[in-house]
Design an enzyme around this catalytic site. Structure first.
Site, short mmCIF file in Angstrom:
data_model
loop_
_atom_site.label_atom_id
_atom_site.label_comp_id
_atom_site.label_asym_id
_atom_site.label_seq_id
_atom_site.Cartn_x
_atom_site.Cartn_y
_atom_site.Cartn_z
N HIS A 37 0.62 -0.81 -0.47
CA HIS A 37 0.07 -0.21 -0.25
C HIS A 37 0.93 1.49 -0.39
O HIS A 37 0.68 2.15 -0.66
CB HIS A 37 -0.54 -0.02 0.67
CG HIS A 37 -1.54 -1.02 1.16
ND1 HIS A 37 -1.94 -1.74 2.28
CD2 HIS A 37 -3.00 -1.88 0.58
CE1 HIS A 37 -2.89 -3.15 2.35
NE2 HIS A 37 -3.39 -2.13 1.48
N ASP A 150 -3.01 -8.25 -7.03
CA ASP A 150 -4.46 -8.50 -7.83
C ASP A 150 -5.00 -8.23 -8.99
O ASP A 150 -5.07 -7.49 -9.37
CB ASP A 150 -5.43 -7.29 -6.56
CG ASP A 150 -5.07 -7.69 -5.32
OD1 ASP A 150 -5.69 -8.89 -4.68
OD2 ASP A 150 -4.93 -7.05 -4.37
#
Ligand code: PAF
Length: 289
Positions: A37, A150
């Protein structure tokens, strides 16, 4: 860093930044932040002038028997990491703020959301693309940042933005890994000390498959089978899928050429882990990305 809990508040802050001539970056997350992140935040800081990070554990992307209730959360720690990373606004809406009424409208990508992770999580991507389209409409960013880990999610969001003419550029940021190759994920916290060393098999299977491609093999079926065997033979790991797919259709390919994705998913104890490698095959060459 400002914290906005309502849609009206975050819109106001974005409006002020825009009036000051700033470009807007959005980093959508479900919190419990890790280095992956923080790499998205860094990319957003480099690529835009004013960065909004959202933390919202989105209930609609979890299936009935999945980990919504137990999904790891630590907002106080996340706030410190974001403050230190130079985030301008943390958007922290409640479930009621995001879903004041049951949704009558959803965004679903026919076909593309039903393969790979969509095969074992049939409603997952409808939840993801719906909430991401809401977040894009709420913050109207110039650019929005997603992790390559992802991979299917990022491809679906890119396609959604293209199909619906949403005026935000979708930027994919390379996967951040532990020293032994395990992709960073909030769900790694579920791994016990005993399970943790076995979790690297996803990365190993992908690297070995890439090596096979570099040796000239171009059969999708045999490479997918090689990855399946590798993962299924690892103690404490239960294979979900291992596929070699086209990056356009997400369908398995036999004759490998052009932009492809090697994609794997497996359960290690309570954790469902995913990983992928994106390659472009041009003749004998195997190009990263
Ligand atoms: O990747 C995630 O953390 C989530 O799927 C996202 C994009 C924030 C949507 O809830």
């Amino acid at each position: 860093m400002r914290i906005a809990q309502s849609i009206a508040q975050v819109r106001q802050l974005v409006r002020e930044a825009r009036s000051a001539g700033k470009s807007i970056g959005l980093v959508p997350t479900m919190g419990y932040l890790h280095d992956g992140h923080l790499a998205l935040l860094k990319a957003a800081k480099t690529g835009t002038d004013f960065v909004v990070v959202s933390i919202f554990v989105n209930p609609t992307q979890f299936g009935p028997n999945e980990d919504f209730e137990n999904y790891p959360r630590d907002v106080a720690r996340d706030e410190t990491l974001l403050q230190d990373g130079g985030c301008d606004v943390l958007f922290l809406p409640s479930v009621e703020e995001m879903y004041p009424k049951p949704l009558a409208t959803t965004v679903e990508l026919a076909g593309l959301g039903q393969t790979l992770c969509g095969a074992s999580r049939p409603t997952h991507f409808r939840g993801v693309t719906t909430v991401v389209s809401k977040l894009l409409h709420i913050t109207m960013p110039d650019k929005a940042y997603f992790g390559q880990k992802d991979g299917q999610q990022a491809l679906l969001i890119q396609r959604m933005v293209f199909d619906l003419n949403i005026p935000s550029e979708i930027v994919t940021v390379p996967t951040v890994r532990e020293a032994d190759g395990l992709a960073k994920s909030s769900r790694n916290v579920y791994l016990t000390d005993e399970e943790r060393p076995h979790a690297t098999v996803l990365y190993k299977a992908l690297q070995e498959a890439k090596q096979t491609l570099m040796e000239g093999v171009r059969s999708g079926t045999s490479i997918a089978e090689e990855m399946r065997q590798r993962i299924a033979n690892e103690p404490m790991v239960v294979l979900d899928y291992a596929e070699v797919v086209s990056r356009d259709t997400l369908e398995p390919l036999e004759k490998l050429e052009g932009p492809i994705m090697l994609a794997v998913a497996a359960f290690v104890g309570k954790a469902r882990l995913i990983d992928n490698v994106q390659l472009t095959l041009v003749g004998d060459d195997v190009i990263e990305g």
